[in-house]
Design an enzyme around this catalytic site. Sequence first.
Site, PDB file in Angstrom:
ATOM      1  N   ASP A 165       5.131  -3.865 -12.173  1.00  0.00           N
ATOM      2  CA  ASP A 165       6.329  -3.118 -13.355  1.00  0.00           C
ATOM      3  C   ASP A 165       6.415  -5.185 -13.975  1.00  0.00           C
ATOM      4  O   ASP A 165       6.284  -5.378 -14.997  1.00  0.00           O
ATOM      5  CB  ASP A 165       6.659  -3.086 -12.553  1.00  0.00           C
ATOM      6  CG  ASP A 165       8.464  -2.225 -13.787  1.00  0.00           C
ATOM      7  OD1 ASP A 165       8.511  -2.127 -14.523  1.00  0.00           O
ATOM      8  OD2 ASP A 165       9.806  -2.194 -12.997  1.00  0.00           O
TER       9      ASP A 165
ATOM     10  N   LYS B 151       6.014  -0.016   1.158  1.00  0.00           N
ATOM     11  CA  LYS B 151       5.507   1.233   1.442  1.00  0.00           C
ATOM     12  C   LYS B 151       4.471   2.120   0.190  1.00  0.00           C
ATOM     13  O   LYS B 151       3.373   3.129   0.644  1.00  0.00           O
ATOM     14  CB  LYS B 151       6.192   1.966   1.677  1.00  0.00           C
ATOM     15  CG  LYS B 151       7.019   2.304   2.293  1.00  0.00           C
ATOM     16  CD  LYS B 151       8.692   3.150   2.941  1.00  0.00           C
ATOM     17  CE  LYS B 151       9.484   3.378   3.440  1.00  0.00           C
ATOM     18  NZ  LYS B 151      10.645   3.755   3.680  1.00  0.00           N
ATOM     19  N   GLY B 152       4.948   1.514  -1.239  1.00  0.00           N
ATOM     20  CA  GLY B 152       4.026   2.376  -1.917  1.00  0.00           C
ATOM     21  C   GLY B 152       2.836   1.936  -2.475  1.00  0.00           C
ATOM     22  O   GLY B 152       1.635   3.451  -3.101  1.00  0.00           O
TER      23      GLY B 152
HETATM   24  P1  IMP Z   1       8.025  -5.582  -9.852  1.00  0.00           P
HETATM   25  O1  IMP Z   1       8.545  -7.019  -8.742  1.00  0.00           O
HETATM   26  O2  IMP Z   1       8.766  -4.909 -11.114  1.00  0.00           O
HETATM   27  O3  IMP Z   1       6.409  -5.388 -10.859  1.00  0.00           O
HETATM   28  O4  IMP Z   1       8.045  -4.150  -9.172  1.00  0.00           O
HETATM   29  C1  IMP Z   1       7.071  -3.894  -8.029  1.00  0.00           C
HETATM   30  C2  IMP Z   1       7.814  -2.267  -7.255  1.00  0.00           C
HETATM   31  O5  IMP Z   1       8.797  -1.697  -8.084  1.00  0.00           O
HETATM   32  C3  IMP Z   1       6.876  -1.251  -6.526  1.00  0.00           C
HETATM   33  O6  IMP Z   1       5.875  -2.109  -6.496  1.00  0.00           O
HETATM   34  C4  IMP Z   1       7.565  -0.173  -6.751  1.00  0.00           C
HETATM   35  O7  IMP Z   1       7.754  -0.339  -5.932  1.00  0.00           O
HETATM   36  C5  IMP Z   1       8.295  -0.072  -7.860  1.00  0.00           C
HETATM   37  N1  IMP Z   1       8.402  -0.272  -8.913  1.00  0.00           N
HETATM   38  C6  IMP Z   1       9.122  -0.284 -10.440  1.00  0.00           C
HETATM   39  N2  IMP Z   1       8.032  -0.353 -11.836  1.00  0.00           N
HETATM   40  C7  IMP Z   1       8.019   1.907 -10.819  1.00  0.00           C
HETATM   41  C8  IMP Z   1       7.821   3.170 -11.041  1.00  0.00           C
HETATM   42  O8  IMP Z   1       7.703   3.261 -12.168  1.00  0.00           O
HETATM   43  N3  IMP Z   1       7.857   3.757 -10.587  1.00  0.00           N
HETATM   44  C9  IMP Z   1       7.976   3.752  -8.551  1.00  0.00           C
HETATM   45  N4  IMP Z   1       8.234   2.575  -8.583  1.00  0.00           N
HETATM   46  C10 IMP Z   1       8.117   1.652  -9.397  1.00  0.00           C
END
Ligand code: IMP
Length: 174
Positions: free
Chosen positions: A102, A42-43
């Site tokens: 992230d 959703k983000g």
């Molecule tokens: P990754 O797989 O660790 O790169 O994370 C991806 C998903 O984690 C993002 O699409 C967000 O939905 C969530 N996410 C990671 N960091 C944050 C943050 O600081 N705030 C809100 N959502 C986050």
Amino acid sequence: MDVAPPQELISATAIDARVKALGAQITADYAGKSLVLLCVLKGSFVFASDLARAIDLPLRIEFLGVRSYGDDTRSSGVVQITQDLTRPIAGDHVLIVEDIVDTGLTLSYLRELLLARGPASAKVCAFLHKPSRSIKPVEIDYLGFTVEDVFVIGYGLDYAERYRNLPYVGVLQT
Ligand code: IMP
Ligand code: MG
């Protein structure tokens, strides 16, 4: 339970200027190509809707629903597809629109999944990047802002499904 309002990290004005600049760059880079904006739910729904209006090209918009297993503030890298695309992307130039990279686990998983469907290209446009937490390096072709290792909310990003509608990016105060 009363909580303090989020502390502003990136203002709505700064976001607006950056999104318009990204849109202009994408417009120039994809001129004459069949572009599909792939909004990762959703983000990225807020970012994708502003970005789409900043791109002056005919384009298609597709939505991919994903949920990464894990607790509220950490992704596990195991991604569940909750809603698939409505049309094939074979032969199209796909631009994956993400809210935040992230650890990079979600995006690297998604990129592989999409590449298997035979797009002409698959590039990445991320609103935010937290390089300090990278586990799986992913190439980000278009980036809004780099942020420190703090949990951010707003402009589509949630904490336990809240704060997605904040018009700016903030940090929860503890
Ligand atoms: P990754 O797989 O660790 O790169 O994370 C991806 C998903 O984690 C993002 O699409 C967000 O939905 C969530 N996410 C990671 N960091 C944050 C943050 O600081 N705030 C809100 N959502 C986050
Ligand atoms: Mg989330």
